[in-house]
Design an enzyme around this catalytic site. Structure first.
Site, PDB file in Angstrom:
ATOM      1  N   GLY A  77      28.777   6.227   7.618  1.00  0.00           N
ATOM      2  CA  GLY A  77      29.591   6.522   8.792  1.00  0.00           C
ATOM      3  C   GLY A  77      29.882   5.213   9.527  1.00  0.00           C
TER       4      GLY A  77
ATOM      5  CD  GLN B  54      19.367  22.108   7.206  1.00  0.00           C
ATOM      6  OE1 GLN B  54      18.778  21.187   6.640  1.00  0.00           O
ATOM      7  NE2 GLN B  54      20.625  22.012   7.604  1.00  0.00           N
TER       8      GLN B  54
ATOM      9  NE  ARG C 157      25.657  11.459  -1.893  1.00  0.00           N
ATOM     10  CZ  ARG C 157      25.788  10.985  -0.650  1.00  0.00           C
ATOM     11  NH1 ARG C 157      26.541   9.913  -0.430  1.00  0.00           N
ATOM     12  NH2 ARG C 157      25.176  11.569   0.357  1.00  0.00           N
TER      13      ARG C 157
ATOM     14  CB  ALA D 256      12.920  15.584   4.872  1.00  0.00           C
TER      15      ALA D 256
END
Ligand code: UD1
Ligand code: CA
Length: 455
Positions: free
Chosen positions: A138, A71, A16, A10
Protein backbone atom coordinates in the site's frame (compact mmCIF):
# COMPACT_ATOMS: atom_id res chain seq x y z
CA UNK A 1 3.44 3.31 26.95
CA UNK A 2 1.08 2.67 29.82
CA UNK A 3 -2.26 1.34 28.72
CA UNK A 4 -1.16 -0.29 25.49
CA UNK A 5 -2.54 -3.46 23.99
CA UNK A 6 -1.25 -5.33 20.94
CA UNK A 7 -3.37 -6.91 18.22
CA UNK A 8 -1.67 -9.24 15.74
CA UNK A 9 -3.37 -10.20 12.47
CA UNK A 10 -2.64 -13.82 11.62
CA UNK A 11 -5.81 -15.30 10.14
CA UNK A 12 -4.92 -15.01 6.46
CA UNK A 13 -4.37 -17.92 4.15
CA UNK A 14 -1.20 -18.08 2.16
CA UNK A 15 -2.62 -17.81 -1.32
CA UNK A 16 0.59 -16.50 -2.84
CA UNK A 17 2.67 -19.03 -0.88
CA UNK A 18 0.62 -21.86 -2.43
CA UNK A 19 0.56 -23.61 0.93
CA UNK A 20 -2.10 -25.47 2.83
CA UNK A 21 -0.81 -23.91 6.05
CA UNK A 22 -1.41 -20.36 7.23
CA UNK A 23 1.35 -18.02 6.16
CA UNK A 24 2.36 -17.12 9.72
CA UNK A 25 3.29 -20.77 10.37
CA UNK A 26 6.05 -20.71 7.78
CA UNK A 27 9.48 -20.53 9.30
CA UNK A 28 12.39 -18.14 8.93
CA UNK A 29 15.51 -17.95 11.07
CA UNK A 30 14.44 -21.10 12.89
CA UNK A 31 11.01 -19.96 14.14
CA UNK A 32 7.54 -19.49 12.70
CA UNK A 33 6.79 -15.95 11.50
CA UNK A 34 4.15 -15.55 14.20
CA UNK A 35 6.68 -16.50 16.89
CA UNK A 36 9.01 -13.71 15.78
CA UNK A 37 6.22 -11.15 15.83
CA UNK A 38 4.90 -12.28 19.23
CA UNK A 39 8.39 -12.24 20.67
CA UNK A 40 8.90 -8.63 19.60
CA UNK A 41 5.40 -7.67 20.74
CA UNK A 42 6.06 -9.09 24.21
CA UNK A 43 8.87 -6.63 24.73
CA UNK A 44 6.29 -3.85 24.24
CA UNK A 45 3.23 -5.19 26.07
CA UNK A 46 2.15 -8.41 27.72
CA UNK A 47 -1.44 -7.84 26.61
CA UNK A 48 -1.47 -9.56 23.22
CA UNK A 49 -4.47 -10.63 21.18
CA UNK A 50 -4.09 -12.61 17.97
CA UNK A 51 -6.67 -12.86 15.20
CA UNK A 52 -6.63 -16.45 13.93
CA UNK A 53 -8.45 -18.22 11.12
CA UNK A 54 -6.46 -20.49 8.81
CA UNK A 55 -4.60 -23.22 10.73
CA UNK A 56 -5.97 -21.62 13.91
CA UNK A 57 -5.22 -24.64 16.09
CA UNK A 58 -1.60 -24.75 15.01
CA UNK A 59 -1.13 -21.04 15.61
CA UNK A 60 -2.70 -21.32 19.07
CA UNK A 61 -0.40 -24.21 19.92
CA UNK A 62 2.69 -22.21 18.95
CA UNK A 63 1.83 -19.19 21.09
CA UNK A 64 0.39 -20.40 24.36
CA UNK A 65 0.24 -17.15 26.33
CA UNK A 66 -1.97 -14.89 24.24
CA UNK A 67 -5.64 -14.14 23.79
CA UNK A 68 -7.16 -15.39 20.56
CA UNK A 69 -9.92 -14.01 18.40
CA UNK A 70 -11.49 -16.08 15.63
CA UNK A 71 -11.98 -14.64 12.18
CA UNK A 72 -13.87 -17.48 10.53
CA UNK A 73 -14.01 -15.98 7.07
CA UNK A 74 -11.04 -13.90 5.98
CA UNK A 75 -12.61 -10.83 4.41
CA UNK A 76 -9.62 -8.52 4.72
CA UNK A 77 -7.39 -6.78 7.27
CA UNK A 78 -10.16 -4.36 8.32
CA UNK A 79 -12.55 -7.24 8.87
CA UNK A 80 -9.83 -9.03 10.86
CA UNK A 81 -9.51 -6.11 13.29
CA UNK A 82 -13.27 -5.80 13.48
CA UNK A 83 -13.44 -9.46 14.58
CA UNK A 84 -11.63 -8.38 17.75
CA UNK A 85 -14.13 -5.66 18.57
CA UNK A 86 -15.70 -7.56 21.46
CA UNK A 87 -12.32 -8.07 23.16
CA UNK A 88 -11.71 -4.31 23.08
CA UNK A 89 -15.23 -3.17 23.98
CA UNK A 90 -14.40 -1.57 27.34
CA UNK A 91 -10.93 -0.49 26.38
CA UNK A 92 -10.25 3.21 25.98
CA UNK A 93 -6.46 3.12 25.46
CA UNK A 94 -4.29 2.62 22.42
CA UNK A 95 -3.75 -0.50 20.38
CA UNK A 96 -0.66 -1.42 18.40
CA UNK A 97 -1.67 -3.41 15.31
CA UNK A 98 0.97 -5.76 13.89
CA UNK A 99 0.67 -7.94 10.79
CA UNK A 100 1.74 -11.52 11.46
CA UNK A 101 3.83 -11.58 8.28
CA UNK A 102 6.27 -8.72 9.02
CA UNK A 103 8.78 -10.51 11.26
CA UNK A 104 11.89 -8.31 11.03
CA UNK A 105 10.46 -5.34 12.89
CA UNK A 106 12.58 -4.50 15.93
CA UNK A 107 11.37 -3.61 19.42
CA UNK A 108 13.41 -0.38 19.42
CA UNK A 109 11.73 0.80 16.24
CA UNK A 110 8.33 0.05 17.74
CA UNK A 111 9.25 1.96 20.91
CA UNK A 112 10.27 4.99 18.84
CA UNK A 113 7.06 4.70 16.82
CA UNK A 114 4.95 4.60 19.99
CA UNK A 115 6.75 7.63 21.39
CA UNK A 116 6.10 9.51 18.13
CA UNK A 117 2.43 8.58 18.32
CA UNK A 118 2.09 9.63 21.96
CA UNK A 119 4.06 12.89 21.57
CA UNK A 120 2.01 13.85 18.51
CA UNK A 121 -1.31 13.12 20.23
CA UNK A 122 -2.63 11.42 17.08
CA UNK A 123 -5.78 9.28 16.98
CA UNK A 124 -3.89 6.99 14.59
CA UNK A 125 -0.32 6.64 13.33
CA UNK A 126 1.21 4.47 10.65
CA UNK A 127 4.77 3.21 10.31
CA UNK A 128 6.19 3.75 6.82
CA UNK A 129 9.42 3.59 4.81
CA UNK A 130 10.65 4.51 1.36
CA UNK A 131 11.14 1.28 -0.57
CA UNK A 132 13.40 0.85 -3.60
CA UNK A 133 10.82 -1.57 -4.94
CA UNK A 134 7.44 -0.57 -3.48
CA UNK A 135 5.46 -2.87 -5.76
CA UNK A 136 2.75 -4.85 -3.94
CA UNK A 137 2.60 -2.62 -0.89
CA UNK A 138 0.00 0.00 0.00
CA UNK A 139 1.26 3.53 -0.77
CA UNK A 140 1.17 6.52 1.57
CA UNK A 141 -0.54 9.36 -0.27
CA UNK A 142 0.30 12.76 1.23
CA UNK A 143 -1.33 16.16 0.80
CA UNK A 144 0.45 19.30 -0.38
CA UNK A 145 1.25 20.16 3.25
CA UNK A 146 2.88 16.71 3.57
CA UNK A 147 0.19 15.40 5.92
CA UNK A 148 -1.11 11.87 5.32
CA UNK A 149 -4.16 11.81 3.08
CA UNK A 150 -4.82 8.12 2.65
CA UNK A 151 -3.33 4.70 1.98
CA UNK A 152 -3.95 3.21 -1.44
CA UNK A 153 -3.35 -0.48 -2.11
CA UNK A 154 -1.05 -1.30 -5.03
CA UNK A 155 -3.82 -3.10 -6.88
CA UNK A 156 -6.14 -0.12 -6.59
CA UNK A 157 -3.48 2.49 -7.34
CA UNK A 158 -3.23 4.67 -10.44
CA UNK A 159 0.10 4.74 -12.33
CA UNK A 160 0.81 8.07 -10.58
CA UNK A 161 0.25 6.63 -7.09
CA UNK A 162 2.31 3.56 -7.96
CA UNK A 163 5.29 5.88 -8.43
CA UNK A 164 5.15 6.83 -4.73
CA UNK A 165 8.06 5.12 -2.96
CA UNK A 166 6.63 5.47 0.55
CA UNK A 167 4.97 2.20 1.64
CA UNK A 168 2.64 1.15 4.40
CA UNK A 169 4.28 -1.34 6.78
CA UNK A 170 0.89 -2.56 7.98
CA UNK A 171 1.95 -1.49 11.49
CA UNK A 172 -0.25 1.11 13.21
CA UNK A 173 -1.21 2.50 16.60
CA UNK A 174 -4.80 3.54 17.07
CA UNK A 175 -6.90 5.01 19.78
CA UNK A 176 -9.11 1.95 20.22
CA UNK A 177 -12.59 3.56 20.34
CA UNK A 178 -11.71 5.69 17.29
CA UNK A 179 -10.49 2.61 15.43
CA UNK A 180 -13.59 0.51 16.01
CA UNK A 181 -15.91 3.41 15.25
CA UNK A 182 -14.17 4.05 11.90
CA UNK A 183 -14.11 0.36 11.02
CA UNK A 184 -17.90 0.30 10.90
CA UNK A 185 -17.67 2.68 7.93
CA UNK A 186 -15.29 0.79 5.64
CA UNK A 187 -16.60 -0.87 2.47
CA UNK A 188 -15.20 -3.59 0.22
CA UNK A 189 -15.59 -1.84 -3.14
CA UNK A 190 -11.97 -2.32 -4.21
CA UNK A 191 -9.88 -4.52 -6.50
CA UNK A 192 -9.77 -7.41 -4.02
CA UNK A 193 -13.33 -7.12 -2.71
CA UNK A 194 -11.91 -6.98 0.82
CA UNK A 195 -12.46 -4.81 3.88
CA UNK A 196 -9.18 -2.90 4.11
CA UNK A 197 -7.85 -1.70 7.45
CA UNK A 198 -6.01 0.96 5.46
CA UNK A 199 -9.29 2.67 4.62
CA UNK A 200 -9.59 3.76 8.26
CA UNK A 201 -6.78 6.24 7.62
CA UNK A 202 -8.67 7.98 4.77
CA UNK A 203 -11.86 8.01 6.86
CA UNK A 204 -10.12 9.75 9.78
CA UNK A 205 -8.53 12.32 7.46
CA UNK A 206 -11.92 13.02 5.87
CA UNK A 207 -13.14 13.79 9.42
CA UNK A 208 -10.39 16.43 9.74
CA UNK A 209 -8.34 14.23 12.06
CA UNK A 210 -4.59 14.29 11.74
CA UNK A 211 -2.90 10.93 11.16
CA UNK A 212 0.75 10.48 12.13
CA UNK A 213 3.24 8.84 9.75
CA UNK A 214 6.51 7.65 11.23
CA UNK A 215 9.01 6.94 8.49
CA UNK A 216 11.88 4.54 9.25
CA UNK A 217 15.09 4.66 7.23
CA UNK A 218 15.67 0.92 7.18
CA UNK A 219 13.05 -0.57 4.88
CA UNK A 220 14.34 -4.06 5.64
CA UNK A 221 12.64 -3.98 9.02
CA UNK A 222 9.21 -3.76 7.50
CA UNK A 223 9.56 -6.34 4.75
CA UNK A 224 6.36 -8.36 4.53
CA UNK A 225 6.27 -11.98 3.44
CA UNK A 226 3.76 -12.89 0.78
CA UNK A 227 5.75 -15.35 -1.36
CA UNK A 228 8.28 -18.13 -0.87
CA UNK A 229 10.90 -15.88 -2.44
CA UNK A 230 10.25 -13.25 0.22
CA UNK A 231 10.36 -15.97 2.88
CA UNK A 232 13.82 -17.03 1.68
CA UNK A 233 14.98 -13.42 1.65
CA UNK A 234 13.80 -12.74 5.21
CA UNK A 235 15.29 -16.04 6.36
CA UNK A 236 18.63 -14.94 4.97
CA UNK A 237 18.41 -11.56 6.69
CA UNK A 238 17.58 -13.20 10.04
CA UNK A 239 20.38 -15.70 9.78
CA UNK A 240 22.83 -13.01 8.88
CA UNK A 241 21.70 -11.00 11.92
CA UNK A 242 22.20 -14.04 14.14
CA UNK A 243 25.69 -14.69 12.74
CA UNK A 244 26.55 -11.01 13.18
CA UNK A 245 25.52 -10.97 16.82
CA UNK A 246 27.48 -14.17 17.51
CA UNK A 247 30.56 -12.77 15.77
CA UNK A 248 30.23 -9.61 17.87
CA UNK A 249 30.26 -11.88 20.92
CA UNK A 250 33.49 -13.58 19.84
CA UNK A 251 32.47 -16.55 17.70
CA UNK A 252 34.41 -17.15 14.45
CA UNK A 253 32.08 -17.95 11.58
CA UNK A 254 34.09 -18.63 8.45
CA UNK A 255 31.25 -18.37 5.98
CA UNK A 256 28.11 -16.69 7.36
CA UNK A 257 26.38 -17.24 4.01
CA UNK A 258 26.37 -21.01 4.45
CA UNK A 259 25.92 -21.06 8.24
CA UNK A 260 22.39 -21.56 9.55
CA UNK A 261 21.99 -20.80 13.24
CA UNK A 262 18.54 -20.51 14.79
CA UNK A 263 17.59 -17.46 16.87
CA UNK A 264 17.74 -19.08 20.30
CA UNK A 265 21.07 -20.85 19.90
CA UNK A 266 23.83 -19.80 22.34
CA UNK A 267 27.53 -20.11 21.49
CA UNK A 268 30.55 -19.30 23.64
CA UNK A 269 33.53 -17.19 22.55
CA UNK A 270 36.44 -18.53 20.49
CA UNK A 271 34.30 -21.25 19.03
CA UNK A 272 35.13 -21.73 15.35
CA UNK A 273 32.50 -22.69 12.82
CA UNK A 274 33.53 -23.94 9.39
CA UNK A 275 31.30 -23.48 6.30
CA UNK A 276 27.98 -25.31 5.88
CA UNK A 277 26.94 -25.90 9.46
CA UNK A 278 23.40 -25.90 10.90
CA UNK A 279 22.78 -25.31 14.59
CA UNK A 280 19.12 -25.52 15.46
CA UNK A 281 16.51 -25.10 18.14
CA UNK A 282 17.65 -24.55 21.72
CA UNK A 283 21.22 -25.75 21.22
CA UNK A 284 23.93 -24.44 23.54
CA UNK A 285 27.58 -24.58 22.43
CA UNK A 286 30.45 -23.89 24.83
CA UNK A 287 33.71 -21.98 24.37
CA UNK A 288 36.52 -22.90 22.00
CA UNK A 289 34.51 -25.58 20.28
CA UNK A 290 35.58 -26.41 16.73
CA UNK A 291 32.75 -27.38 14.40
CA UNK A 292 33.88 -28.56 11.00
CA UNK A 293 31.74 -28.54 7.87
CA UNK A 294 28.42 -30.29 7.36
CA UNK A 295 27.50 -30.78 10.97
CA UNK A 296 23.89 -30.50 12.08
CA UNK A 297 23.23 -29.91 15.77
CA UNK A 298 19.60 -29.84 16.91
CA UNK A 299 18.48 -29.05 20.48
CA UNK A 300 21.78 -30.28 21.88
CA UNK A 301 24.53 -29.16 24.24
CA UNK A 302 28.15 -29.23 23.18
CA UNK A 303 30.71 -28.72 25.96
CA UNK A 304 33.71 -26.41 25.69
CA UNK A 305 36.89 -27.44 23.81
CA UNK A 306 35.07 -30.16 21.92
CA UNK A 307 36.06 -30.89 18.33
CA UNK A 308 33.48 -32.04 15.81
CA UNK A 309 34.90 -33.39 12.58
CA UNK A 310 32.87 -33.30 9.38
CA UNK A 311 29.42 -34.69 8.82
CA UNK A 312 27.89 -35.39 12.25
CA UNK A 313 24.18 -35.27 13.08
CA UNK A 314 23.48 -34.55 16.76
CA UNK A 315 19.85 -34.49 17.90
CA UNK A 316 18.49 -33.95 21.45
CA UNK A 317 21.78 -35.03 22.95
CA UNK A 318 24.64 -33.66 25.02
CA UNK A 319 28.41 -33.77 24.69
CA UNK A 320 30.80 -32.95 27.55
CA UNK A 321 34.03 -30.97 27.33
CA UNK A 322 37.04 -32.01 25.25
CA UNK A 323 34.96 -34.53 23.33
CA UNK A 324 36.28 -35.61 19.94
CA UNK A 325 33.57 -36.69 17.55
CA UNK A 326 33.27 -37.60 13.89
CA UNK A 327 33.62 -37.66 11.05
CA UNK A 328 30.15 -39.02 10.26
CA UNK A 329 28.81 -39.83 13.70
CA UNK A 330 25.08 -39.87 14.43
CA UNK A 331 23.79 -39.12 17.92
CA UNK A 332 20.09 -39.82 18.10
CA UNK A 333 17.85 -38.45 20.86
CA UNK A 334 18.81 -39.11 24.45
CA UNK A 335 22.54 -39.65 23.98
CA UNK A 336 24.96 -38.27 26.55
CA UNK A 337 28.71 -38.22 26.18
CA UNK A 338 30.85 -37.31 29.22
CA UNK A 339 34.10 -35.33 29.13
CA UNK A 340 36.99 -36.46 26.89
CA UNK A 341 34.82 -39.05 25.15
CA UNK A 342 35.86 -40.06 21.65
CA UNK A 343 33.27 -41.13 19.11
CA UNK A 344 34.64 -41.75 15.67
CA UNK A 345 33.82 -42.65 12.09
CA UNK A 346 30.40 -44.11 11.34
CA UNK A 347 29.25 -44.57 14.92
CA UNK A 348 25.54 -44.41 15.70
CA UNK A 349 24.42 -43.85 19.27
CA UNK A 350 20.84 -43.89 20.51
CA UNK A 351 19.55 -43.22 24.03
CA UNK A 352 22.88 -44.16 25.56
CA UNK A 353 25.40 -42.74 27.98
CA UNK A 354 29.18 -42.87 27.63
CA UNK A 355 31.06 -41.87 30.78
CA UNK A 356 34.14 -39.65 30.95
CA UNK A 357 37.09 -40.87 28.91
CA UNK A 358 35.25 -43.66 27.09
CA UNK A 359 35.89 -44.36 23.41
CA UNK A 360 33.94 -45.78 20.51
CA UNK A 361 36.20 -44.79 17.66
CA UNK A 362 34.95 -46.81 14.67
CA UNK A 363 31.86 -48.35 13.08
CA UNK A 364 29.61 -49.07 16.08
CA UNK A 365 25.95 -49.08 16.97
CA UNK A 366 25.28 -48.36 20.64
CA UNK A 367 21.58 -48.30 21.61
CA UNK A 368 19.95 -48.28 25.06
CA UNK A 369 23.39 -48.68 26.58
CA UNK A 370 24.80 -47.33 29.82
CA UNK A 371 28.53 -47.22 29.44
CA UNK A 372 30.77 -46.22 32.34
CA UNK A 373 34.06 -44.33 32.41
CA UNK A 374 37.19 -45.19 30.44
CA UNK A 375 35.52 -47.97 28.51
CA UNK A 376 37.04 -48.98 25.18
CA UNK A 377 34.51 -50.04 22.59
CA UNK A 378 36.40 -51.69 19.75
CA UNK A 379 35.78 -51.21 16.05
CA UNK A 380 32.51 -52.66 14.80
CA UNK A 381 30.99 -53.43 18.22
CA UNK A 382 27.21 -53.65 18.10
CA UNK A 383 24.68 -53.65 20.93
CA UNK A 384 21.91 -56.01 19.82
CA UNK A 385 19.21 -54.13 21.73
CA UNK A 386 16.14 -55.22 19.80
CA UNK A 387 14.72 -58.73 19.67
CA UNK A 388 12.00 -57.86 17.20
CA UNK A 389 9.50 -57.10 19.96
CA UNK A 390 11.14 -55.00 22.66
CA UNK A 391 14.28 -53.02 23.35
CA UNK A 392 16.71 -54.25 26.01
CA UNK A 393 19.48 -52.47 27.90
CA UNK A 394 23.22 -53.08 27.80
CA UNK A 395 25.39 -52.07 30.74
CA UNK A 396 29.13 -51.74 30.46
CA UNK A 397 30.90 -50.89 33.70
CA UNK A 398 33.93 -48.61 34.14
CA UNK A 399 37.19 -49.64 32.55
CA UNK A 400 35.80 -52.52 30.47
CA UNK A 401 37.39 -53.40 27.13
CA UNK A 402 35.11 -54.67 24.36
CA UNK A 403 37.11 -56.39 21.65
CA UNK A 404 36.63 -55.54 18.01
CA UNK A 405 33.60 -56.80 16.10
CA UNK A 406 31.76 -58.13 19.13
CA UNK A 407 28.01 -58.26 19.55
CA UNK A 408 26.52 -57.63 22.96
CA UNK A 409 23.14 -59.33 22.94
CA UNK A 410 20.94 -57.40 25.35
CA UNK A 411 19.92 -57.48 28.12
CA UNK A 412 23.49 -57.99 29.19
CA UNK A 413 26.03 -56.52 31.61
CA UNK A 414 29.78 -56.34 31.19
CA UNK A 415 31.48 -55.94 34.58
CA UNK A 416 34.06 -53.45 35.76
CA UNK A 417 37.47 -53.79 34.06
CA UNK A 418 36.24 -56.93 32.26
CA UNK A 419 37.50 -57.96 28.81
CA UNK A 420 35.52 -59.25 25.87
CA UNK A 421 37.62 -61.07 23.29
CA UNK A 422 37.42 -59.79 19.71
CA UNK A 423 34.68 -61.30 17.56
CA UNK A 424 32.56 -62.48 20.50
CA UNK A 425 28.79 -62.82 20.61
CA UNK A 426 28.09 -62.10 24.26
CA UNK A 427 24.77 -63.47 25.53
CA UNK A 428 25.46 -63.70 29.26
CA UNK A 429 26.68 -61.24 31.86
CA UNK A 430 30.45 -60.96 32.26
CA UNK A 431 31.59 -60.55 35.89
CA UNK A 432 34.02 -57.80 36.96
CA UNK A 433 37.66 -58.27 35.96
CA UNK A 434 36.94 -61.40 33.86
CA UNK A 435 37.68 -62.27 30.26
CA UNK A 436 34.82 -63.54 28.10
CA UNK A 437 35.42 -65.12 24.71
CA UNK A 438 32.41 -66.32 22.77
CA UNK A 439 33.38 -67.42 19.28
CA UNK A 440 34.05 -70.66 17.41
CA UNK A 441 37.51 -72.10 18.00
CA UNK A 442 39.86 -71.86 15.05
CA UNK A 443 40.61 -75.10 13.19
CA UNK A 444 43.67 -75.32 10.93
CA UNK A 445 43.94 -78.17 8.39
CA UNK A 446 47.49 -78.20 7.15
CA UNK A 447 48.05 -79.11 3.51
CA UNK A 448 44.31 -79.07 2.83
CA UNK A 449 44.67 -77.11 -0.42
CA UNK A 450 47.30 -79.37 -1.88
CA UNK A 451 45.21 -82.47 -1.13
CA UNK A 452 42.13 -80.98 -2.74
CA UNK A 453 44.03 -80.18 -5.93
CA UNK A 454 45.17 -83.84 -6.24
CA UNK A 455 41.53 -85.11 -6.21
C1 UD1 B 1 -1.23 -5.18 3.82
C2 UD1 B 1 -1.70 -3.73 3.69
C3 UD1 B 1 -0.73 -2.97 2.80
C4 UD1 B 1 0.65 -3.03 3.40
C5 UD1 B 1 1.08 -4.49 3.63
C6 UD1 B 1 2.37 -4.50 4.45
C7 UD1 B 1 -4.16 -3.82 3.76
C8 UD1 B 1 -5.39 -3.75 3.01
N1 UD1 B 1 -3.03 -3.74 3.08
O1 UD1 B 1 -1.28 -5.76 2.53
O2 UD1 B 1 -1.13 -1.61 2.69
O3 UD1 B 1 1.59 -2.38 2.56
O4 UD1 B 1 0.08 -5.19 4.39
O5 UD1 B 1 2.88 -5.79 4.57
O6 UD1 B 1 -4.19 -3.93 4.98
N2 UD1 B 1 -5.08 -11.07 7.63
C9 UD1 B 1 -6.07 -11.53 8.47
N3 UD1 B 1 -7.34 -11.63 7.99
C10 UD1 B 1 -7.69 -11.25 6.73
C11 UD1 B 1 -6.66 -10.76 5.88
C12 UD1 B 1 -5.39 -10.68 6.36
O7 UD1 B 1 -5.81 -11.87 9.62
O8 UD1 B 1 -8.86 -11.36 6.39
C13 UD1 B 1 -3.70 -11.00 8.14
C14 UD1 B 1 -2.75 -11.88 7.37
O9 UD1 B 1 -2.67 -13.16 7.95
C15 UD1 B 1 -1.44 -11.12 7.45
C16 UD1 B 1 -1.84 -9.67 7.62
O10 UD1 B 1 -3.21 -9.67 7.99
O11 UD1 B 1 -0.68 -11.53 8.56
C17 UD1 B 1 -1.67 -8.87 6.32
O12 UD1 B 1 -2.46 -9.43 5.31
P1 UD1 B 1 -1.98 -9.54 3.79
O13 UD1 B 1 -3.03 -10.20 3.01
O14 UD1 B 1 -0.62 -10.12 3.74
O15 UD1 B 1 -1.93 -7.99 3.41
P2 UD1 B 1 -1.08 -7.33 2.23
O16 UD1 B 1 -1.72 -7.61 0.94
O17 UD1 B 1 0.33 -7.69 2.39
CA1 CA C 1 1.46 -9.10 3.62
Amino acid sequence: MENLRVLILAAGKSTRMKSKYAKVLHRAGGAALIEHVVRTARSISMDISIVVGHSAEKVRALVPEAKFVDQREQLGTGHAVLSARQTFSDYLGHVLVLPGDVPLIGAETLEAFLKFHRDGGFPASVLTADAPNPSGYGRIVRRNNNEVDSIVEHRDASPEVRKIPEINSGIYVFNAPVLFESLTRIRNNNAQGEYYLTDVIGILVSQQQKVGAFKVSNVEEILGINTRQELAHVDRVMRRRKCDSLMTDGVTIMDPDSTFIDVDVQIGPDTIIYPSVQIQGQSVIGEEVTIHSNNRITNSRIGSYTVMLEGCVIVDSSLGEHVYIGPYAHLRPGSQLGDRVKVGNFVEIKKSTLGDGSKAPHLSYLGDATIGKNVNVGAGVITCNYDGVSKHPTIIEDGAFIGTDSQLIAPVRIGKDAYVGAGSSITEDVPDESLAIARGRQVVKEGWVRQRKKK
